[in-house]
Design a protein around this motif. Structure first.
Motif, PDB file in Angstrom:
ATOM      1  N   VAL A  91       0.855  -1.191   0.000  1.00 28.03           N
ATOM      2  CA  VAL A  91       0.000   0.000   0.000  1.00 28.03           C
ATOM      3  C   VAL A  91       0.891   1.240   0.000  1.00 28.03           C
ATOM      4  O   VAL A  91       2.016   1.204   0.509  1.00 28.03           O
ATOM      5  CB  VAL A  91      -0.943   0.063   1.236  1.00 28.03           C
ATOM      6  N   SER A  92       0.372   2.346  -0.587  1.00 23.86           N
ATOM      7  CA  SER A  92       1.084   3.617  -0.467  1.00 23.86           C
ATOM      8  C   SER A  92       0.882   4.123   0.954  1.00 23.86           C
ATOM      9  O   SER A  92      -0.138   3.836   1.586  1.00 23.86           O
ATOM     10  CB  SER A  92       0.515   4.652  -1.442  1.00 23.86           C
ATOM     11  N   VAL A 121       2.910  -5.861   9.272  1.00 26.61           N
ATOM     12  CA  VAL A 121       2.771  -6.986   8.342  1.00 26.61           C
ATOM     13  C   VAL A 121       1.518  -6.778   7.490  1.00 26.61           C
ATOM     14  O   VAL A 121       0.618  -6.008   7.857  1.00 26.61           O
ATOM     15  CB  VAL A 121       2.665  -8.338   9.089  1.00 26.61           C
ATOM     16  N   ALA A 122       1.503  -7.474   6.361  1.00 27.30           N
ATOM     17  CA  ALA A 122       0.369  -7.365   5.436  1.00 27.30           C
ATOM     18  C   ALA A 122      -0.932  -7.605   6.187  1.00 27.30           C
ATOM     19  O   ALA A 122      -1.034  -8.537   6.983  1.00 27.30           O
ATOM     20  CB  ALA A 122       0.528  -8.367   4.305  1.00 27.30           C
ATOM     21  N   GLY A 123      -1.916  -6.759   5.922  1.00 26.90           N
ATOM     22  CA  GLY A 123      -3.200  -6.886   6.580  1.00 26.90           C
ATOM     23  C   GLY A 123      -3.385  -5.906   7.725  1.00 26.90           C
ATOM     24  O   GLY A 123      -4.509  -5.625   8.137  1.00 26.90           O
ATOM     25  N   THR A 153      -5.378   5.113   0.251  1.00 25.53           N
ATOM     26  CA  THR A 153      -6.184   4.345  -0.696  1.00 25.53           C
ATOM     27  C   THR A 153      -5.990   4.911  -2.107  1.00 25.53           C
ATOM     28  O   THR A 153      -5.555   6.062  -2.265  1.00 25.53           O
ATOM     29  CB  THR A 153      -7.679   4.442  -0.337  1.00 25.53           C
ATOM     30  N   PRO A 154      -6.326   4.133  -3.136  1.00 22.27           N
ATOM     31  CA  PRO A 154      -6.230   4.671  -4.506  1.00 22.27           C
ATOM     32  C   PRO A 154      -7.060   5.950  -4.669  1.00 22.27           C
ATOM     33  O   PRO A 154      -6.646   6.876  -5.379  1.00 22.27           O
ATOM     34  CB  PRO A 154      -6.770   3.527  -5.366  1.00 22.27           C
ATOM     35  N   GLU A 155      -8.206   6.016  -3.993  1.00 21.76           N
ATOM     36  CA  GLU A 155      -9.044   7.213  -4.086  1.00 21.76           C
ATOM     37  C   GLU A 155      -8.332   8.419  -3.469  1.00 21.76           C
ATOM     38  O   GLU A 155      -8.361   9.527  -4.019  1.00 21.76           O
ATOM     39  CB  GLU A 155     -10.388   6.978  -3.376  1.00 21.76           C
ATOM     40  N   ASP A 172      -1.568   1.160  -8.648  1.00 23.08           N
ATOM     41  CA  ASP A 172      -2.381   0.208  -7.887  1.00 23.08           C
ATOM     42  C   ASP A 172      -2.077  -1.229  -8.300  1.00 23.08           C
ATOM     43  O   ASP A 172      -2.023  -2.130  -7.453  1.00 23.08           O
ATOM     44  CB  ASP A 172      -3.873   0.527  -8.082  1.00 23.08           C
ATOM     45  N   GLU A 173      -1.855  -1.425  -9.595  1.00 24.48           N
ATOM     46  CA  GLU A 173      -1.500  -2.773 -10.060  1.00 24.48           C
ATOM     47  C   GLU A 173      -0.151  -3.207  -9.485  1.00 24.48           C
ATOM     48  O   GLU A 173       0.021  -4.369  -9.077  1.00 24.48           O
ATOM     49  CB  GLU A 173      -1.460  -2.811 -11.593  1.00 24.48           C
ATOM     50  N   ALA A 174       0.795  -2.281  -9.470  1.00 25.32           N
ATOM     51  CA  ALA A 174       2.118  -2.623  -8.922  1.00 25.32           C
ATOM     52  C   ALA A 174       2.022  -2.931  -7.430  1.00 25.32           C
ATOM     53  O   ALA A 174       2.684  -3.848  -6.922  1.00 25.32           O
ATOM     54  CB  ALA A 174       3.095  -1.471  -9.164  1.00 25.32           C
ATOM     55  N   LEU A 175       1.196  -2.166  -6.725  1.00 22.28           N
ATOM     56  CA  LEU A 175       1.022  -2.424  -5.294  1.00 22.28           C
ATOM     57  C   LEU A 175       0.289  -3.753  -5.067  1.00 22.28           C
ATOM     58  O   LEU A 175       0.626  -4.509  -4.146  1.00 22.28           O
ATOM     59  CB  LEU A 175       0.252  -1.268  -4.645  1.00 22.28           C
ATOM     60  N   SER A 176      -0.694  -4.024  -5.900  1.00 23.54           N
ATOM     61  CA  SER A 176      -1.421  -5.298  -5.776  1.00 23.54           C
ATOM     62  C   SER A 176      -0.476  -6.475  -5.950  1.00 23.54           C
ATOM     63  O   SER A 176      -0.589  -7.488  -5.244  1.00 23.54           O
ATOM     64  CB  SER A 176      -2.528  -5.387  -6.829  1.00 23.54           C
ATOM     65  N   ALA A 177       0.451  -6.335  -6.895  1.00 24.57           N
ATOM     66  CA  ALA A 177       1.421  -7.413  -7.116  1.00 24.57           C
ATOM     67  C   ALA A 177       2.253  -7.645  -5.857  1.00 24.57           C
ATOM     68  O   ALA A 177       2.584  -8.794  -5.528  1.00 24.57           O
ATOM     69  CB  ALA A 177       2.318  -7.072  -8.302  1.00 24.57           C
TER      70      ALA A 177
END
Lengths: 181, 87
Positions: A91-92, A121-123, A153-155, A172-177
């Motif tokens: 996430v940013s 950690v993630a989550g 958030t992306p918004e 967002d795609e790069a962060l999702s990866a």
């Protein structure tokens, strides 16, 4: 230019590829290789899950004669902590506060090592805490920083950053990866 | 750190951190020892010790406290107060 360098050492866990590279006009003062007036920081993973970089400043970043401006060391620590969280969490993040303990001034022309760590950690939903430390060639810590960060958030990114819809999507795609790694 | 810490535990931890930074045996650093009297003591070592103590306990000591510390007991009192305030 700052004369910043990145060198592998025994703490090296490989180069860190930042998600911002997907932006065609990525100009981050701290970590973009395209910003000629920026720091051009390049990070490497550490075996313990942190990030590291080496740094050395020339006189363009001087405060007192021969002394690196304190804002520069804080900037490096902010960059490395923020990017560690981005890579760890996918996430940013925005910096919300930093606490800097200056132990000794950094010398112009000298090479230092900066490391960052976090228990996030993630989550985790945030705010996130990260720590950074700059050490001199003898391994003595000269700056300690603790930073707090909030997820973006992306918004929120679209509202607060000068990015097109396509650029928001790319990031967002790069962060999702990163989140699925 | 969210667990409770007794004053004795804090003193032990602070003593170990200060001993490491000062390069002196922990046994040499009694809680009431004037830190300026320790061989090789200087303000940089005190500051570095404080930074490590702050990191260990995830606390922020005020600078007017930091530059007023004379003994390990002073440091431990300040740490204990902050930890108690945090709950």
């Amino acid at each position: 230019m700052t004369g910043l360098t990145t060198e592998a050492d025994s703490r090296d866990g490989g180069p860190a590829e930042l998600p911002w590279r997907v932006l065609p006009d990525y100009q981050c003062f701290g970590c973009s290789p395209a910003n000629e007036r920026g720091l051009g920081l390049r990070f490497r993973h550490t075996p313990d899950g942190g990030l590291a970089c080496t740094l050395a400043f020339d006189r363009a970043f001087e405060s007192y004669p021969g002394v690196v401006h304190g804002g520069m060391s804080a900037t490096v620590c902010d960059e490395i902590m923020g990017n560690l969280l981005v890579l760890r969490l996918g996430v940013s993040v925005f910096t919300t506060s930093m606490r800097t303990r200056y132990v000794e001034p950094l010398a112009i022309g000298a090479t230092y090592h900066c490391t960052a760590s976090t228990e996030a950690v993630a989550g985790d939903t945030g705010p996130y805490t990260a720590h950074a430390q700059i050490t001199d060639a003898a391994g003595q810590a000269v700056v300690f920083v603790t930073g707090s960060y909030q997820p973006v958030t992306p918004e929120q990114a679209k509202a607060r950053m000068a990015m097109s819809d396509d650029e928001v999507r790319l990031v967002d795609e790069a962060l999702s990866a990163l989140r699925t790694d | 750190m969210s667990q409770t810490h007794t004053k004795d535990e804090i003193i032990r931890t602070v003593t170990d951190l200060v001993a490491t930074e000062f390069g002196r045996p922990a046994a040499e650093l009694t809680p009431d020892r004037d830190l300026t009297s320790v061989e090789g003591a200087d303000s940089v070592k005190v500051l570095r010790s404080v930074a490590r103590i702050e990191r260990t306990y995830d606390i922020e000591l005020e600078d007017d406290q930091v530059f007023g510390f004379k003994t390990i007991d002073d440091v431990a009192d300040a740490v204990a107060t902050l930890l108690a305030e945090r709950g």
